[in-house]
Write a protein that holds these residues in place. Structure first.
Motif, PDB file in Angstrom:
ATOM      1  N   PRO A  38       1.049  -1.243  -0.447  1.00 43.50           N
ATOM      2  CA  PRO A  38       0.170  -0.191   0.226  1.00 43.50           C
ATOM      3  C   PRO A  38       0.653   1.550   0.304  1.00 43.50           C
ATOM      4  CG  PRO A  38      -0.404  -0.906   2.080  1.00 43.50           C
ATOM      5  CD  PRO A  38       0.762  -2.186   1.157  1.00 43.50           C
ATOM      6  N   PRO A  39       0.796   2.402  -0.586  1.00 42.03           N
ATOM      7  CA  PRO A  39       1.113   3.493  -1.023  1.00 42.03           C
ATOM      8  C   PRO A  39       1.591   4.298   0.320  1.00 42.03           C
ATOM      9  CG  PRO A  39      -0.860   3.773  -2.270  1.00 42.03           C
ATOM     10  CD  PRO A  39      -1.225   1.924  -1.103  1.00 42.03           C
ATOM     11  N   GLU A  40       1.345   3.929   1.520  1.00 45.20           N
ATOM     12  CA  GLU A  40       1.314   4.963   2.928  1.00 45.20           C
ATOM     13  C   GLU A  40       2.200   3.823   3.689  1.00 45.20           C
ATOM     14  OE1 GLU A  40      -1.464   1.708   3.402  1.00 45.20           O
ATOM     15  OE2 GLU A  40      -1.946   2.568   2.331  1.00 45.20           O
ATOM     16  N   LEU A  41       3.441   2.961   2.620  1.00 45.95           N
ATOM     17  CA  LEU A  41       4.398   2.633   3.283  1.00 45.95           C
ATOM     18  C   LEU A  41       5.235   3.121   2.371  1.00 45.95           C
ATOM     19  CD1 LEU A  41       4.190  -1.637   3.180  1.00 45.95           C
ATOM     20  CD2 LEU A  41       3.914   0.200   4.582  1.00 45.95           C
ATOM     21  N   GLY A  42       4.835   3.734   1.695  1.00 48.48           N
ATOM     22  CA  GLY A  42       6.316   4.923   1.697  1.00 48.48           C
ATOM     23  C   GLY A  42       5.921   5.366  -0.054  1.00 48.48           C
ATOM     24  N   SER A  50      11.749  -0.632   0.699  1.00 44.68           N
ATOM     25  CA  SER A  50      13.024  -1.092   0.316  1.00 44.68           C
ATOM     26  C   SER A  50      14.266  -0.269   0.899  1.00 44.68           C
ATOM     27  CB  SER A  50      12.849  -0.468  -1.817  1.00 44.68           C
ATOM     28  OG  SER A  50      11.819  -1.945  -2.223  1.00 44.68           O
ATOM     29  N   GLU A  51      14.106   0.752   1.357  1.00 44.82           N
ATOM     30  CA  GLU A  51      15.356   1.753   1.972  1.00 44.82           C
ATOM     31  C   GLU A  51      15.277   0.448   3.191  1.00 44.82           C
ATOM     32  OE1 GLU A  51      13.429   5.297   2.338  1.00 44.82           O
ATOM     33  OE2 GLU A  51      13.481   5.776  -0.110  1.00 44.82           O
ATOM     34  N   ASN A  52      14.592   0.577   4.009  1.00 48.23           N
ATOM     35  CA  ASN A  52      15.129  -0.237   5.467  1.00 48.23           C
ATOM     36  C   ASN A  52      15.935  -1.662   4.729  1.00 48.23           C
ATOM     37  OD1 ASN A  52      14.543   2.093   7.198  1.00 48.23           O
ATOM     38  ND2 ASN A  52      11.902   1.128   6.982  1.00 48.23           N
ATOM     39  N   ILE A  53      15.651  -2.187   4.148  1.00 48.66           N
ATOM     40  CA  ILE A  53      16.146  -3.576   3.307  1.00 48.66           C
ATOM     41  C   ILE A  53      17.680  -3.326   2.937  1.00 48.66           C
ATOM     42  CG2 ILE A  53      16.127  -5.200   2.142  1.00 48.66           C
ATOM     43  CD1 ILE A  53      13.303  -5.108   2.295  1.00 48.66           C
ATOM     44  N   GLY A  54      17.378  -2.002   2.435  1.00 51.75           N
ATOM     45  CA  GLY A  54      18.727  -1.678   2.676  1.00 51.75           C
ATOM     46  C   GLY A  54      19.799  -1.049   3.259  1.00 51.75           C
ATOM     47  N   ASN A  55      19.688  -0.707   4.287  1.00 51.36           N
ATOM     48  CA  ASN A  55      19.897   0.037   5.471  1.00 51.36           C
ATOM     49  C   ASN A  55      20.389  -1.073   6.253  1.00 51.36           C
ATOM     50  OD1 ASN A  55      19.830   2.758   4.980  1.00 51.36           O
ATOM     51  ND2 ASN A  55      18.455   2.965   5.861  1.00 51.36           N
ATOM     52  N   ALA A  56      18.940  -2.458   6.398  1.00 49.93           N
ATOM     53  CA  ALA A  56      19.472  -3.309   7.118  1.00 49.93           C
ATOM     54  C   ALA A  56      21.186  -4.031   6.404  1.00 49.93           C
ATOM     55  CB  ALA A  56      18.213  -4.782   7.597  1.00 49.93           C
ATOM     56  N   PHE A  57      21.061  -4.482   5.381  1.00 47.74           N
ATOM     57  CA  PHE A  57      21.647  -5.049   4.369  1.00 47.74           C
ATOM     58  C   PHE A  57      23.219  -4.531   4.462  1.00 47.74           C
ATOM     59  CE2 PHE A  57      24.926  -5.658   0.866  1.00 47.74           C
ATOM     60  CZ  PHE A  57      24.982  -7.369   0.510  1.00 47.74           C
ATOM     61  N   LEU A  58      23.082  -2.625   4.911  1.00 50.25           N
ATOM     62  CA  LEU A  58      24.425  -2.080   5.276  1.00 50.25           C
ATOM     63  C   LEU A  58      24.872  -2.364   6.736  1.00 50.25           C
ATOM     64  CD1 LEU A  58      26.207   0.729   4.584  1.00 50.25           C
ATOM     65  CD2 LEU A  58      23.868   1.692   5.474  1.00 50.25           C
ATOM     66  N   ASP A  96      19.303  -5.638 -13.819  1.00 53.27           N
ATOM     67  CA  ASP A  96      19.141  -4.070 -14.065  1.00 53.27           C
ATOM     68  C   ASP A  96      17.474  -3.932 -13.407  1.00 53.27           C
ATOM     69  OD1 ASP A  96      20.750  -3.096 -15.451  1.00 53.27           O
ATOM     70  OD2 ASP A  96      19.849  -3.610 -18.191  1.00 53.27           O
ATOM     71  N   ASP A  97      16.845  -5.086 -12.659  1.00 53.63           N
ATOM     72  CA  ASP A  97      15.892  -4.857 -11.962  1.00 53.63           C
ATOM     73  C   ASP A  97      15.815  -4.791 -10.784  1.00 53.63           C
ATOM     74  OD1 ASP A  97      14.075  -6.111 -14.236  1.00 53.63           O
ATOM     75  OD2 ASP A  97      14.503  -7.776 -13.654  1.00 53.63           O
ATOM     76  N   LEU A  98      17.153  -4.552 -10.291  1.00 52.29           N
ATOM     77  CA  LEU A  98      18.337  -3.975  -8.958  1.00 52.29           C
ATOM     78  C   LEU A  98      16.816  -3.046  -8.537  1.00 52.29           C
ATOM     79  CD1 LEU A  98      19.542  -5.138  -6.589  1.00 52.29           C
ATOM     80  CD2 LEU A  98      21.301  -3.218  -7.654  1.00 52.29           C
ATOM     81  N   GLN A  99      16.866  -3.091  -7.070  1.00 51.95           N
ATOM     82  CA  GLN A  99      15.621  -2.200  -7.015  1.00 51.95           C
ATOM     83  C   GLN A  99      16.679  -0.979  -5.990  1.00 51.95           C
ATOM     84  OE1 GLN A  99      14.093  -3.321  -3.328  1.00 51.95           O
ATOM     85  NE2 GLN A  99      13.407  -5.509  -4.029  1.00 51.95           N
ATOM     86  N   PRO A 100      15.861   0.325  -6.734  1.00 49.17           N
ATOM     87  CA  PRO A 100      16.977   1.153  -7.451  1.00 49.17           C
ATOM     88  C   PRO A 100      17.233   1.543  -5.627  1.00 49.17           C
ATOM     89  CG  PRO A 100      14.594   1.928  -8.583  1.00 49.17           C
ATOM     90  CD  PRO A 100      14.882   0.360  -7.917  1.00 49.17           C
ATOM     91  N   GLU A 101      16.495   1.669  -4.791  1.00 48.46           N
ATOM     92  CA  GLU A 101      16.382   1.708  -3.028  1.00 48.46           C
ATOM     93  C   GLU A 101      17.515   1.358  -2.703  1.00 48.46           C
ATOM     94  OE1 GLU A 101      12.246   2.980  -4.200  1.00 48.46           O
ATOM     95  OE2 GLU A 101      12.954   0.656  -4.352  1.00 48.46           O
ATOM     96  N   LEU A 102      18.135   0.323  -2.979  1.00 46.71           N
ATOM     97  CA  LEU A 102      19.385  -1.116  -2.641  1.00 46.71           C
ATOM     98  C   LEU A 102      20.800  -0.021  -3.016  1.00 46.71           C
ATOM     99  CD1 LEU A 102      17.758  -4.434  -3.340  1.00 46.71           C
ATOM    100  CD2 LEU A 102      17.722  -3.391  -1.195  1.00 46.71           C
TER     101      LEU A 102
END
Length: 115
Positions: A38-42, A50-58, A96-102
């Motif tokens: 849903p849009p309320e997730l960002g 995706s941004e938080n997954i990227g930060n967790a990976f970091l 190329d399908d890598l999520q941009p937020e990562l």
């Protein structure tokens, strides 16, 4: 998932444990469907997740809390290097399908690991 990944990123040890699991890494970095969130997730539905997954990976690959501006670099342990290798393989497969937020967290990981 968004809140869980943010909490995980704030604990580098927990993040390292999560991303040490092959199935979890695959799911989080490439297999998680984000289109239907849903849009309320960002913006774009799954963007915040995706941004938080990227930060967790970091956190999992550097041993640092990405939400702490005063965090100092730590010596990389085997778990950090293994998580980096596994994550790179998964993301390379996405191409190329890598999520941009990562991309931003990955740039920070590369800077942290140096060579």
């Amino acid at each position: 998932m968004t809140g869980l990944m943010e909490a995980t990123a704030r604990s580098p040890e927990a993040a390292a444990t999560v991303f040490s699991n092959d199935d979890a890494s695959e799911y989080l970095l490439a297999g998680r469907p984000l289109d239907s969130l849903p849009p309320e997730l960002g913006g774009g539905g799954g963007r915040a997740a995706s941004e938080n997954i990227g930060n967790a990976f970091l956190a999992a690959t550097t041993g640092m809390n990405p939400y702490d501006p005063a965090a100092l670099p730590v010596e990389h342990e085997d778990v950090h290097r293994r998580n980096l290798g596994r994550g790179l393989a998964i993301m390379a497969e996405a191409g190329d399908d890598l999520q941009p937020e990562l991309r931003e967290p990955m740039a920070k990981v590369f800077l942290n690991h140096g060579e």
